[in-house]
Design a protein around this motif. Structure first.
Motif, PDB file in Angstrom:
ATOM      1  N   PRO A  56     -11.603 -32.881 -48.589  1.00  0.00           N
ATOM      2  CA  PRO A  56     -12.967 -33.306 -49.105  1.00  0.00           C
ATOM      3  C   PRO A  56     -13.203 -34.954 -48.758  1.00  0.00           C
ATOM      4  N   THR A  57     -14.344 -35.260 -48.787  1.00  0.00           N
ATOM      5  CA  THR A  57     -14.882 -36.620 -48.591  1.00  0.00           C
ATOM      6  C   THR A  57     -15.956 -36.693 -49.510  1.00  0.00           C
ATOM      7  N   TYR A  58     -16.219 -37.937 -50.152  1.00  0.00           N
ATOM      8  CA  TYR A  58     -17.252 -38.334 -51.284  1.00  0.00           C
ATOM      9  C   TYR A  58     -17.898 -39.547 -50.868  1.00  0.00           C
ATOM     10  N   THR A  59     -19.241 -39.524 -51.383  1.00  0.00           N
ATOM     11  CA  THR A  59     -19.798 -40.842 -51.433  1.00  0.00           C
ATOM     12  C   THR A  59     -19.365 -41.737 -52.546  1.00  0.00           C
ATOM     13  N   SER A  69     -15.375 -28.065 -53.770  1.00  0.00           N
ATOM     14  CA  SER A  69     -14.146 -27.200 -53.264  1.00  0.00           C
ATOM     15  C   SER A  69     -14.857 -26.106 -52.491  1.00  0.00           C
ATOM     16  N   ARG A  70     -14.223 -25.127 -51.874  1.00  0.00           N
ATOM     17  CA  ARG A  70     -14.725 -23.961 -51.380  1.00  0.00           C
ATOM     18  C   ARG A  70     -13.840 -22.733 -51.362  1.00  0.00           C
ATOM     19  N   ASP A  71     -14.320 -21.686 -51.761  1.00  0.00           N
ATOM     20  CA  ASP A  71     -13.570 -20.210 -51.776  1.00  0.00           C
ATOM     21  C   ASP A  71     -13.874 -19.639 -50.506  1.00  0.00           C
ATOM     22  N   SER A  72     -13.009 -19.579 -49.501  1.00  0.00           N
ATOM     23  CA  SER A  72     -13.597 -18.813 -48.342  1.00  0.00           C
ATOM     24  C   SER A  72     -13.766 -17.311 -48.453  1.00  0.00           C
ATOM     25  N   ALA A  73     -12.736 -16.748 -49.361  1.00  0.00           N
ATOM     26  CA  ALA A  73     -13.007 -15.121 -49.430  1.00  0.00           C
ATOM     27  C   ALA A  73     -14.527 -14.814 -50.094  1.00  0.00           C
ATOM     28  N   LYS A  74     -14.809 -15.928 -51.006  1.00  0.00           N
ATOM     29  CA  LYS A  74     -16.153 -15.833 -51.585  1.00  0.00           C
ATOM     30  C   LYS A  74     -17.269 -16.117 -50.919  1.00  0.00           C
ATOM     31  N   LYS A  75     -17.005 -17.100 -49.506  1.00  0.00           N
ATOM     32  CA  LYS A  75     -17.938 -17.730 -49.083  1.00  0.00           C
ATOM     33  C   LYS A  75     -18.784 -18.719 -49.735  1.00  0.00           C
ATOM     34  N   THR A  76     -18.160 -19.288 -50.516  1.00  0.00           N
ATOM     35  CA  THR A  76     -18.940 -20.133 -51.730  1.00  0.00           C
ATOM     36  C   THR A  76     -18.126 -21.581 -51.820  1.00  0.00           C
ATOM     37  N   MET A  77     -19.108 -22.429 -51.949  1.00  0.00           N
ATOM     38  CA  MET A  77     -18.870 -23.832 -52.029  1.00  0.00           C
ATOM     39  C   MET A  77     -19.151 -24.157 -53.392  1.00  0.00           C
TER      40      MET A  77
END
Length: 121
Positions: A56-59, A69-77
């Motif tokens: 991850p990168t942040y301002t 974060s992201r959950d690839s299985a749920k296709k959710t960020m």
């Protein structure tokens, strides 16, 4: 058809927390990001995360307070926002790109509808 569906915004007091979600319908993307736009201001980058290594990168304004974060299985960020400040008040948008990391609005092809975050003092 690709669609980004956001949820989780709301009204919170200063110092409080919110978690935003963005679910992708239709496909997965290499780079996903959160942007925000306050009234009368330009849309600005908040955070981004890549698919392959989840780095991850942040301002600067979000470092130490926001976690993407992201959950690839749920296709959710997700965007976990802690220690919220009144200046965090904005419409928050999720964005997706098939390209590499970027903090520029113009590099993202797909956008969610936006979710309002209001932080009261």
């Amino acid at each position: 058809q690709v669609q980004l569906v956001e949820s989780g915004g709301g009204l919170v007091q200063a110092g409080g927390s919110l978690r935003l979600s963005c679910t992708t319908l239709g496909r997965t993307f290499y780079t996903m990001a959160w942007f925000r736009q306050a009234p009368g201001k330009e849309r600005e980058f908040v955070a981004a995360i890549l698919r392959n290594d989840y780095t991850p990168t942040y301002t600067n304004s979000g470092k130490g307070r926001f976690t993407i974060s992201r959950d690839s299985a749920k296709k959710t960020m997700y965007l976990q926002m802690n220690s919220l400040k009144p200046e965090d008040t904005a419409i928050y948008y999720c964005a997706a790109s098939g390209g590499g990391y970027s903090n520029r609005v113009t590099d993202y092809n797909y956008w969610g509808q936006g979710t309002q975050v209001t932080v009261s003092s």
